[in-house]
Design a protein around this motif. Structure first.
Motif, mmCIF file in Angstrom:
data_model
loop_
_atom_site.group_PDB
_atom_site.id
_atom_site.type_symbol
_atom_site.label_atom_id
_atom_site.label_comp_id
_atom_site.label_asym_id
_atom_site.label_seq_id
_atom_site.Cartn_x
_atom_site.Cartn_y
_atom_site.Cartn_z
ATOM 1 N N VAL A 333 0.881 -1.162 0.000
ATOM 2 C CA VAL A 333 0.000 0.000 0.000
ATOM 3 C C VAL A 333 0.920 1.214 0.000
ATOM 4 O O VAL A 333 1.545 1.520 1.018
ATOM 5 N N ASN A 334 1.044 1.852 -1.140
ATOM 6 C CA ASN A 334 1.880 3.040 -1.246
ATOM 7 C C ASN A 334 1.038 4.236 -0.812
ATOM 8 O O ASN A 334 0.252 4.785 -1.579
ATOM 9 N N TYR A 335 1.186 4.621 0.456
ATOM 10 C CA TYR A 335 0.319 5.657 1.009
ATOM 11 C C TYR A 335 0.534 7.012 0.334
ATOM 12 O O TYR A 335 -0.396 7.816 0.253
ATOM 13 N N LYS A 336 1.736 7.276 -0.129
ATOM 14 C CA LYS A 336 1.980 8.547 -0.807
ATOM 15 C C LYS A 336 1.167 8.634 -2.088
ATOM 16 O O LYS A 336 0.495 9.637 -2.360
ATOM 17 N N GLU A 337 1.216 7.560 -2.889
ATOM 18 C CA GLU A 337 0.445 7.547 -4.132
ATOM 19 C C GLU A 337 -1.051 7.455 -3.855
ATOM 20 O O GLU A 337 -1.860 8.075 -4.558
ATOM 21 N N PRO A 377 -1.547 12.902 10.831
ATOM 22 C CA PRO A 377 -0.967 13.229 9.524
ATOM 23 C C PRO A 377 -0.805 11.980 8.663
ATOM 24 O O PRO A 377 -0.897 10.852 9.157
ATOM 25 N N LEU A 378 -0.553 12.173 7.388
ATOM 26 C CA LEU A 378 -0.232 11.066 6.488
ATOM 27 C C LEU A 378 1.079 10.430 6.931
ATOM 28 O O LEU A 378 2.050 11.119 7.245
ATOM 29 N N THR A 379 1.122 9.093 6.993
ATOM 30 C CA THR A 379 2.322 8.346 7.345
ATOM 31 C C THR A 379 2.803 7.590 6.120
ATOM 32 O O THR A 379 2.068 6.752 5.579
ATOM 33 N N LEU A 380 4.002 7.877 5.670
ATOM 34 C CA LEU A 380 4.490 7.311 4.405
ATOM 35 C C LEU A 380 5.149 5.957 4.635
ATOM 36 O O LEU A 380 6.369 5.821 4.711
ATOM 37 N N VAL A 381 4.325 4.929 4.782
ATOM 38 C CA VAL A 381 4.796 3.553 4.842
ATOM 39 C C VAL A 381 4.359 2.848 3.560
ATOM 40 O O VAL A 381 3.440 3.276 2.883
ATOM 41 N N HIS A 382 5.019 1.768 3.228
ATOM 42 C CA HIS A 382 4.777 1.151 1.925
ATOM 43 C C HIS A 382 4.296 -0.290 2.003
ATOM 44 O O HIS A 382 4.052 -0.924 0.984
ATOM 45 N N ARG A 383 4.172 -0.824 3.186
ATOM 46 C CA ARG A 383 3.726 -2.196 3.297
ATOM 47 C C ARG A 383 2.586 -2.285 4.303
ATOM 48 O O ARG A 383 2.615 -1.620 5.338
ATOM 49 N N LEU A 384 1.586 -3.072 3.984
ATOM 50 C CA LEU A 384 0.526 -3.393 4.928
ATOM 51 C C LEU A 384 0.680 -4.871 5.270
ATOM 52 O O LEU A 384 0.374 -5.735 4.455
#
Length: 639
Positions: A333-337, A377-384
């Motif tokens: 899950v690319n939270y930034k995108e 705030p938005l947290t920029l993690v890339h794995r769920l």
């Protein structure tokens, strides 16, 4: 949750000149806890103010923590005064419990039978309640039927009640004072016979229907989520609770978010679906994905004010849950995108205008100031990471009454009174507590990570424990007990709590259940006094206070954990509700308790641990004056 709207006297919290008797009258144990007879409990818990910092981000965080601590301490009840609230209930301005989006297309959902005579116990859409804690059934595809079942068993009406000239509805998800501040949205790929394109819709429980708000780009779901997934958004209307509870309403709204999270998770489990909180998303993302930018910006006044303030009927976005077929492992899950894609939702054509709920309002400014500082705030993690499903302990099928999941979730009720007579067996008590553990019953696994149903939906390690007042459990001495839900906290708790506590394993307690006996005593009067003098806390089989690791958690993870601690207590409370009904008794959440006297009873000082929610389980007293009516009587009848 305690109490029903038939009992307004319990909510008119006026300061009393008659201070409760000191705890010395309970037992020698309580005498040691209470100190001198003249002790006052009116002052809030002490806390360590954050140190100043040259770093601007740290300074902002410090100010947020100070605001949260100010709110939490200001909204405590004590023996000499209650948290600020209305001095009476303005029934003419009671908020409408049903939000509608006028002119939005209404899409009716399907209804389903509840009882055994119309559905076989072996039918896969109604698995046995107890079976869900052992394994989830094979996942069903998304369809109009399964989405209808999902909402019917989680957030729909469960009954109408009437007596005299009063009629009110109950819902599957419980709520403080039956006021229901929580609203729900579905963000979904196309569903045949519902929408031929991906969409966002508001769930209307009175009609058991979806209100279509907007259609979204077709590439949204394939780009970010596994096949067969959809999203559920939850929001809160603070005014619905504040009408009755004043400043303490923010606490109760977040209890209700937790109840709703657990209700959604259990209904999804019955369909073979797993649920995860998308906690990387920030407040603005949540607002845009649910279409809540439709509400005007709210300017917080400098003090509590009364008048026509329709802006406070806005919906505060709380969270978004990902619902997906069980058995799927880790995925990206690319939270930034994802956040960037959600930002485009504000450009979509949103349908419907929200209805007004009251003619006049009272704005308790501290609620909105606190809600402002705990926005995540938005947290920029890339794995769920989706951990494998962890089964919970089952110490005997005889504990349960053989109810299906639907029978338990839809027939659950909040007891108004307990009979003071009913007992449960010790093994039943242990069984209930086993389903309150976050990590299930994996051998040699410490209780910490939230892996078991329904706690696995949450995105953090367990922070909430339970101090239990045992009154009527056959084979177990009366007294004070403690359920440890994160075993990493044991040493810290022992040091923080009364040094006379024995921390002994109760007789017959399973090895994998971290339950401790602290002190033997008849604590019925004590539990009643601590829960705002309410008999319901002493007349059940047992009651409890949910104790959260508080200030350290806020410092380590951020002040946005403040509402999440209440969510965790709400999830735990929902488990207690369902377990009580499944074993043949009843339960009630208790939001009114004397905060610091609870802490003093346990020997706690400062704000490292705080009691956030109370609960009671026992034999209910049925009020025969109240008539029950079906939740959905038929298309030609408006209950």
């Amino acid at each position: 949750m305690r109490f029903s709207s038939l009992n307004p006297r319990y909510y008119q919290f006026l300061p009393s000149t008659s201070v409760i008797p000191t705890l010395t009258s309970i037992s020698k144990f309580n005498k040691r806890l209470s100190g001198t007879p003249s002790m006052s409990f009116s002052s809030p818990s002490s806390f360590s103010p954050p140190s100043s910092s040259a770093n601007s981000k740290e300074a902002v965080d410090d100010q947020g923590l100070l605001q949260v601590l100010k709110y939490h301490n200001q909204t405590k009840h004590s023996f000499t005064k209650y948290a600020r609230g209305p001095h009476g209930l303005d029934w003419a301005n009671q908020p409408n419990p049903f939000r509608r989006y006028d002119s939005a297309p209404l899409l009716p959902l399907l209804h389903f039978p509840i009882d055994n005579e119309t559905v076989s116990l072996s039918t896969i859409d109604a698995p046995l309640y107890s079976s869900l804690f052992l394994s989830l059934p094979p996942p069903k595809p998304i369809s109009k039927s399964t989405i209808s079942q999902f909402f019917y068993d989680s957030l729909a009406l469960s009954a109408w009640k009437t007596t005299g000239f009063s009629t009110w509805s109950l819902r599957v998800n419980p709520s403080s004072g039956n006021l229901h501040p929580t609203e729900a949205y579905i963000i979904s790929p196309p569903i045949e016979s519902v929408s031929d394109s991906p969409f966002v819709a508001h769930y209307a429980p009175k009609e058991h229907s979806l209100e279509l708000r907007t259609k979204i780009p077709s590439e949204f779901f394939p780009r970010f989520f596994p096949h067969g997934s959809f999203l559920v958004g939850l929001s809160s209307i603070f005014w619905r609770e504040a009408w009755k509870y004043g400043e303490r309403a923010f606490r109760y709204c977040n209890h209700d978010v937790g109840h709703a999270i657990a209700a959604v998770t259990m209904a999804a489990a019955g369909l073979g679906w797993d649920v995860k909180l998308l906690d990387g998303l920030g407040y603005e993302d949540l607002k845009k994905i649910m279409g809540l930018q439709i509400f005007p910006e709210f300017e917080i006044p400098s003090r509590a004010v009364k008048g026509k303030i329709p802006e406070i009927e806005f919906e505060h976005p709380d969270c978004v849950l990902l619902v997906f077929p069980n058995g799927i492992g880790e995925f990206d899950v690319n939270y930034k995108e994802l956040s960037s894609s959600i930002s485009e939702f504000s450009k979509l054509e949103w349908k419907g205008k929200p209805n007004f709920l009251s003619k006049e309002h009272i704005c308790w400014d501290i609620i909105y100031r606190t809600a402002e500082v705990v926005k995540k705030p938005l947290t920029l993690v890339h794995r769920l990471l989706v951990d494998p499903f962890q089964r919970s302990g089952l110490y005997g099928e005889d504990s349960y009454k053989g109810f299906t999941t639907r029978q338990v979730v839809r027939k659950r009720r909040s007891a108004v009174d307990m009979d003071g007579v009913t007992e449960i067996e010790r093994d039943v008590f242990y069984q209930i507590l086993s389903h309150c553990l976050p990590s299930g019953c994996e051998p040699r696994e410490k209780q910490k990570r939230q892996l078991a149903l329904p706690f696995r939906t949450l995105a953090w390690d367990a922070e909430v424990h339970a101090a239990l007042f045992v009154h009527r459990v056959a084979g177990l001495p009366q007294g004070l007990y403690f359920l440890l839900r994160n075993e990493n906290h044991l040493d810290e708790l022992k040091k923080a709590m009364n040094t006379d506590f024995v921390w002994a394993k109760p007789e017959g307690c399973p090895d994998d259940l971290p339950l401790y006996e602290l002190f033997r005593t008849d604590c019925r009067r004590l539990s009643k006094q601590l829960s705002c003098h309410q008999d319901i806390a002493s007349d059940g089989c047992f009651s409890l206070g949910m104790l959260a690791r508080f200030q350290p958690c806020l410092r380590e993870k951020g002040v946005w954990m403040y509402p999440r601690l209440f969510w965790e207590t709400g999830v735990l409370g929902q488990v207690l509700y369902l377990e009580a009904h499944a074993v043949g008794v009843s339960a009630t959440g208790i939001g009114c308790f004397f905060d610091d006297p609870v802490h003093q009873c346990l020997g706690l000082k400062g704000s490292n641990f705080q009691s956030l929610y109370h609960f009671t389980i026992g034999g209910p007293v049925v009020d025969k004056r109240i008539m029950s009516l079906p939740a959905y009587p038929g298309p030609s009848i408006d209950a």
